[in-house]
Design a protein around this motif. Structure first.
Motif, mmCIF file in Angstrom:
data_model
loop_
_atom_site.group_PDB
_atom_site.id
_atom_site.type_symbol
_atom_site.label_atom_id
_atom_site.label_comp_id
_atom_site.label_asym_id
_atom_site.label_seq_id
_atom_site.Cartn_x
_atom_site.Cartn_y
_atom_site.Cartn_z
ATOM 1 N N ASP A 151 4.704 -6.991 6.352
ATOM 2 C CA ASP A 151 5.756 -5.969 6.412
ATOM 3 C C ASP A 151 7.143 -6.572 6.214
ATOM 4 O O ASP A 151 8.124 -6.164 6.840
ATOM 5 C CB ASP A 151 5.697 -5.203 7.735
ATOM 6 C CG ASP A 151 4.467 -4.325 7.855
ATOM 7 O OD1 ASP A 151 3.714 -4.224 6.873
ATOM 8 O OD2 ASP A 151 4.258 -3.733 8.933
ATOM 9 N N GLY A 152 7.218 -7.563 5.339
ATOM 10 C CA GLY A 152 8.494 -8.182 5.010
ATOM 11 C C GLY A 152 8.905 -9.322 5.908
ATOM 12 O O GLY A 152 9.813 -10.079 5.556
ATOM 13 N N GLN A 153 8.245 -9.485 7.058
ATOM 14 C CA GLN A 153 8.695 -10.486 8.024
ATOM 15 C C GLN A 153 7.821 -11.735 7.970
ATOM 16 O O GLN A 153 6.594 -11.656 8.089
ATOM 17 C CB GLN A 153 8.682 -9.891 9.435
ATOM 18 C CG GLN A 153 9.585 -8.685 9.580
ATOM 19 C CD GLN A 153 11.016 -8.954 9.141
ATOM 20 O OE1 GLN A 153 11.580 -10.001 9.433
ATOM 21 N NE2 GLN A 153 11.610 -7.990 8.435
ATOM 22 N N PRO A 154 8.427 -12.924 7.798
ATOM 23 C CA PRO A 154 7.659 -14.156 7.659
ATOM 24 C C PRO A 154 6.840 -14.478 8.913
ATOM 25 O O PRO A 154 7.272 -14.229 10.047
ATOM 26 C CB PRO A 154 8.741 -15.222 7.429
ATOM 27 C CG PRO A 154 9.919 -14.469 6.916
ATOM 28 C CD PRO A 154 9.872 -13.135 7.604
ATOM 29 N N LEU A 155 5.651 -15.019 8.679
ATOM 30 C CA LEU A 155 4.842 -15.530 9.778
ATOM 31 C C LEU A 155 5.342 -16.920 10.154
ATOM 32 O O LEU A 155 5.722 -17.721 9.289
ATOM 33 C CB LEU A 155 3.373 -15.613 9.375
ATOM 34 C CG LEU A 155 2.693 -14.296 8.979
ATOM 35 C CD1 LEU A 155 1.222 -14.552 8.638
ATOM 36 C CD2 LEU A 155 2.802 -13.270 10.079
ATOM 37 N N GLU A 156 5.309 -17.212 11.455
ATOM 38 C CA GLU A 156 5.720 -18.546 11.891
ATOM 39 C C GLU A 156 4.823 -19.613 11.283
ATOM 40 O O GLU A 156 5.292 -20.694 10.898
ATOM 41 C CB GLU A 156 5.696 -18.622 13.423
ATOM 42 C CG GLU A 156 6.733 -17.734 14.091
ATOM 43 C CD GLU A 156 6.639 -17.783 15.603
ATOM 44 O OE1 GLU A 156 5.827 -18.604 16.130
ATOM 45 O OE2 GLU A 156 7.358 -17.032 16.270
ATOM 46 N N THR A 157 3.519 -19.297 11.198
ATOM 47 C CA THR A 157 2.553 -20.197 10.582
ATOM 48 C C THR A 157 1.751 -19.408 9.560
ATOM 49 O O THR A 157 1.077 -18.444 9.939
ATOM 50 C CB THR A 157 1.605 -20.804 11.632
ATOM 51 O OG1 THR A 157 2.372 -21.477 12.635
ATOM 52 C CG2 THR A 157 0.636 -21.779 10.981
ATOM 53 N N PRO A 158 1.808 -19.745 8.284
ATOM 54 C CA PRO A 158 1.003 -19.016 7.296
ATOM 55 C C PRO A 158 -0.476 -19.044 7.660
ATOM 56 O O PRO A 158 -0.985 -20.024 8.224
ATOM 57 C CB PRO A 158 1.282 -19.771 5.996
ATOM 58 C CG PRO A 158 2.650 -20.369 6.198
ATOM 59 C CD PRO A 158 2.694 -20.744 7.650
ATOM 60 N N GLN A 159 -1.164 -17.939 7.349
ATOM 61 C CA GLN A 159 -2.590 -17.795 7.660
ATOM 62 C C GLN A 159 -3.398 -17.857 6.379
ATOM 63 O O GLN A 159 -2.988 -17.319 5.351
ATOM 64 C CB GLN A 159 -2.854 -16.457 8.360
ATOM 65 C CG GLN A 159 -2.068 -16.242 9.628
ATOM 66 C CD GLN A 159 -2.222 -14.820 10.159
ATOM 67 O OE1 GLN A 159 -2.888 -13.981 9.553
ATOM 68 N NE2 GLN A 159 -1.592 -14.547 11.285
ATOM 69 N N ARG A 160 -4.575 -18.474 6.458
ATOM 70 C CA ARG A 160 -5.454 -18.469 5.295
ATOM 71 C C ARG A 160 -5.828 -17.035 4.948
ATOM 72 O O ARG A 160 -6.093 -16.206 5.821
ATOM 73 C CB ARG A 160 -6.727 -19.263 5.581
ATOM 74 C CG ARG A 160 -6.508 -20.739 5.821
ATOM 75 C CD ARG A 160 -6.010 -21.483 4.611
ATOM 76 N NE ARG A 160 -6.918 -21.421 3.485
ATOM 77 C CZ ARG A 160 -6.745 -22.071 2.338
ATOM 78 N NH1 ARG A 160 -5.665 -22.814 2.167
ATOM 79 N NH2 ARG A 160 -7.607 -21.960 1.350
ATOM 80 N N ASN B 36 0.857 -1.183 0.000
ATOM 81 C CA ASN B 36 0.000 0.000 0.000
ATOM 82 C C ASN B 36 0.893 1.232 0.000
ATOM 83 O O ASN B 36 1.507 1.575 1.010
ATOM 84 C CB ASN B 36 -0.926 0.009 1.213
ATOM 85 C CG ASN B 36 -1.880 1.202 1.214
ATOM 86 O OD1 ASN B 36 -1.750 2.120 0.403
ATOM 87 N ND2 ASN B 36 -2.824 1.204 2.145
ATOM 88 N N VAL B 37 0.964 1.913 -1.159
ATOM 89 C CA VAL B 37 1.818 3.092 -1.291
ATOM 90 C C VAL B 37 1.010 4.384 -1.267
ATOM 91 O O VAL B 37 1.540 5.464 -1.546
ATOM 92 C CB VAL B 37 2.659 3.028 -2.587
ATOM 93 C CG1 VAL B 37 3.598 1.833 -2.558
ATOM 94 C CG2 VAL B 37 1.761 2.975 -3.830
ATOM 95 N N ALA B 38 -0.284 4.311 -0.929
ATOM 96 C CA ALA B 38 -1.142 5.497 -0.916
ATOM 97 C C ALA B 38 -0.767 6.432 0.226
ATOM 98 O O ALA B 38 -0.238 6.001 1.258
ATOM 99 C CB ALA B 38 -2.611 5.095 -0.795
ATOM 100 N N ASN B 39 -1.069 7.718 0.045
ATOM 101 C CA ASN B 39 -0.837 8.694 1.111
ATOM 102 C C ASN B 39 -1.591 8.336 2.370
ATOM 103 O O ASN B 39 -1.060 8.431 3.482
ATOM 104 C CB ASN B 39 -1.272 10.089 0.663
ATOM 105 C CG ASN B 39 -0.211 10.826 -0.118
ATOM 106 O OD1 ASN B 39 0.519 10.234 -0.885
ATOM 107 N ND2 ASN B 39 -0.141 12.137 0.069
ATOM 108 N N PRO C 112 -1.704 2.340 4.949
ATOM 109 C CA PRO C 112 -0.600 2.949 4.217
ATOM 110 C C PRO C 112 0.752 2.467 4.739
ATOM 111 O O PRO C 112 0.983 2.417 5.947
ATOM 112 C CB PRO C 112 -0.800 4.447 4.480
ATOM 113 C CG PRO C 112 -2.271 4.587 4.656
ATOM 114 C CD PRO C 112 -2.687 3.350 5.391
ATOM 115 N N ALA C 113 1.609 2.062 3.822
ATOM 116 C CA ALA C 113 2.986 1.598 4.063
ATOM 117 C C ALA C 113 3.069 0.127 4.435
ATOM 118 O O ALA C 113 4.162 -0.437 4.430
ATOM 119 C CB ALA C 113 3.696 2.431 5.122
ATOM 120 N N GLN C 114 1.946 -0.527 4.754
ATOM 121 C CA GLN C 114 2.005 -1.938 5.105
ATOM 122 C C GLN C 114 2.136 -2.806 3.859
ATOM 123 O O GLN C 114 1.755 -2.412 2.762
ATOM 124 C CB GLN C 114 0.759 -2.348 5.900
ATOM 125 C CG GLN C 114 0.723 -1.790 7.310
ATOM 126 C CD GLN C 114 -0.449 -2.312 8.114
ATOM 127 O OE1 GLN C 114 -1.522 -2.615 7.569
ATOM 128 N NE2 GLN C 114 -0.276 -2.420 9.422
#
Length: 445
Positions: A228-237, A206-209, A245-247
């Motif tokens: 935010d670039g960081q892997p989840l320990e367990t992927p979520q459905r 999300n690059v919106a203002n 914004p920024a996430q």
């Protein structure tokens, strides 16, 4: 002939670094019956070039400013050397028109990141200055294709030109600059092709203002594997996904639609496909296994919360917020005086950047910050140079993030290890809110 070595801004390069130029350009944001839209972009386009590097690799770019305003580059989400963070008056001097600055850093964490200006961000970002930075894992996950999707909204006139009302106080005191035209990778009708059963990695940014996107998948079935670039320990459905914004959200999805698959944005006036895949009849081999977790990044482990050093951050102001005044410099000002200065929000009773940090930490300390949103609006709180975890009920910790969406009247706590030396910005990434008072900083010795 021996290779020559150039020393630039105190760093040595075996050859001149590649350039990244911010300059005016045009982009076809709107349908073909409109003229291309004048924009500002890295290399003159929207989005700027996607930069890819392997985990642990180097980014070396000479930033050239061909804009009519001073600018910088902030490398969002990367745990970076402080001098490379791109924040004017905190980590560097803004680069004047015609000037340059050499950014050189190592990318320690695999994941999806992005870059954007940090001077007059509320205007420069809205004009199109952003691009993706992808740090690749040493071993790629089991996918067929990797797509980077930068989602933006634009405020366009009837001629498909960018509306010039960048300093509108109504935007600054309400939800920020919300546009009327949504694009993916600078295209209002982004489309691609896919084969049924193909497994894709989708990197959503999300690059919106200021717009908060509510997204879902149609004809795509899969898992959230990183935030935010960081892997989840367990992927979520993957269900309904809220992206402030920024996430960023990394998805691994299987194409299940027979003719079409899409990413859908749910807006107040309806739901719309913002990215579409036309599904071909040539099917790929079907995978039955769920997406495996991505390898974790080498983030520091948060220490005992009970002994962590604490700070408090009170968010006030904005329309319907009830704030009567705040400090600016050494003066206490009422709301009328603040508005005249372009300030309508406050952190801890201060509407400008404080002289003293919110907290000073020794390297390696675990820090807890309690944030109270005493306003009538949501805010996307971004901490530079670190990733934090939300403290949940009972002391459990949420996923690693660098940007936290806080709803109106919400109270939240974040915890992180202050392991990256320097002065680091903490601000709302609804960038009009930041410019109008929602910024502070921390110091790590």
């Amino acid at each position: 002939m021996a290779a020559t070595t150039l020393t630039l801004s105190g760093r040595a390069f075996a050859s001149p670094p590649e350039t990244l130029e911010a300059r005016p350009g045009t982009a076809r944001l709107a349908p073909a019956e409109y003229e291309p839209t004048p924009i500002w972009g890295y290399e003159g386009g929207v989005p700027g070039p996607t930069l890819r590097v392997k985990q642990g690799g180097r980014i070396d770019r000479r930033f050239l400013n061909a804009l009519p305003q001073s600018s910088t580059v902030h490398w969002h989400g990367i745990r970076i050397d402080n001098a490379m963070d791109g924040v004017p008056e905190l980590t560097q001097t803004a680069v004047a028109p015609g000037g340059s600055f050499d950014y050189a850093f190592t990318a320690p964490d695999a994941g999806t990141y992005w870059y954007h200006p940090h001077n007059r961000t509320w205007e420069q970002l809205a004009r199109g200055l952003y691009g993706a930075l992808v740090v690749e894992e040493p071993d790629a996950p089991d996918i067929d294709r990797d797509e980077v999707l930068l989602i933006d909204d634009w405020r366009l006139t009837e001629k498909a030109e960018i509306a010039e009302d960048f300093g509108a106080m109504h935007d600054w005191s309400h939800g920020g600059r919300i546009g009327n035209w949504i694009t993916v990778n600078g295209d209002g009708y982004w489309a691609s092709t896919a084969r049924q059963n193909e497994r894709l990695r989708l990197r959503l940014v999300n690059v919106a203002n200021a717009r908060i996107f509510s997204l879902s998948l149609k004809g795509l079935d899969g898992w959230i594997v990183a935030l935010d670039g960081q892997p989840l320990e367990t992927p979520q459905r993957a269900g309904r996904m809220v992206v402030a914004p920024a996430q960023r959200i990394d998805l691994i999805v299987d194409v299940t639609g027979e003719a079409e698959a899409s990413i859908v944005s749910h807006e107040r006036n309806g739901s719309y496909a913002i990215a579409t895949f036309t599904v071909s009849e040539s099917a790929a081999s079907r995978r039955t296994d769920p997406a495996a977790p991505l390898p974790p990044n080498p983030l520091p482990e948060i220490g005992p919360l009970e002994s962590a050093r604490r700070a408090e951050l009170l968010m006030e102001g904005g329309a319907m917020g009830g704030m009567t005044g705040a400090m600016m410099g050494s003066r206490s000002m009422d709301m009328r005086g603040l508005v005249q200065q372009g300030k309508v929000w406050a952190f801890n009773g201060r509407a400008d950047m404080p002289d003293e940090p919110l907290i000073s930490a020794a390297a390696g300390e675990t820090i807890r910050i309690r944030i109270e949103n005493r306003t009538g609006w949501p805010h996307a709180m971004h901490l530079h140079g670190h990733h934090f975890r939300k403290v949940l009920e009972g002391g459990a910790l949420g996923a690693h993030r660098d940007t936290l969406l806080m709803d109106r009247e919400e109270i939240a706590e974040i915890a992180f290890v202050a392991d990256n030396p320097g002065d680091w910005l903490l601000h709302c990434h609804m960038v009009e809110h930041s410019a109008a008072g929602m910024m502070t900083w921390i110091r790590v010795a």
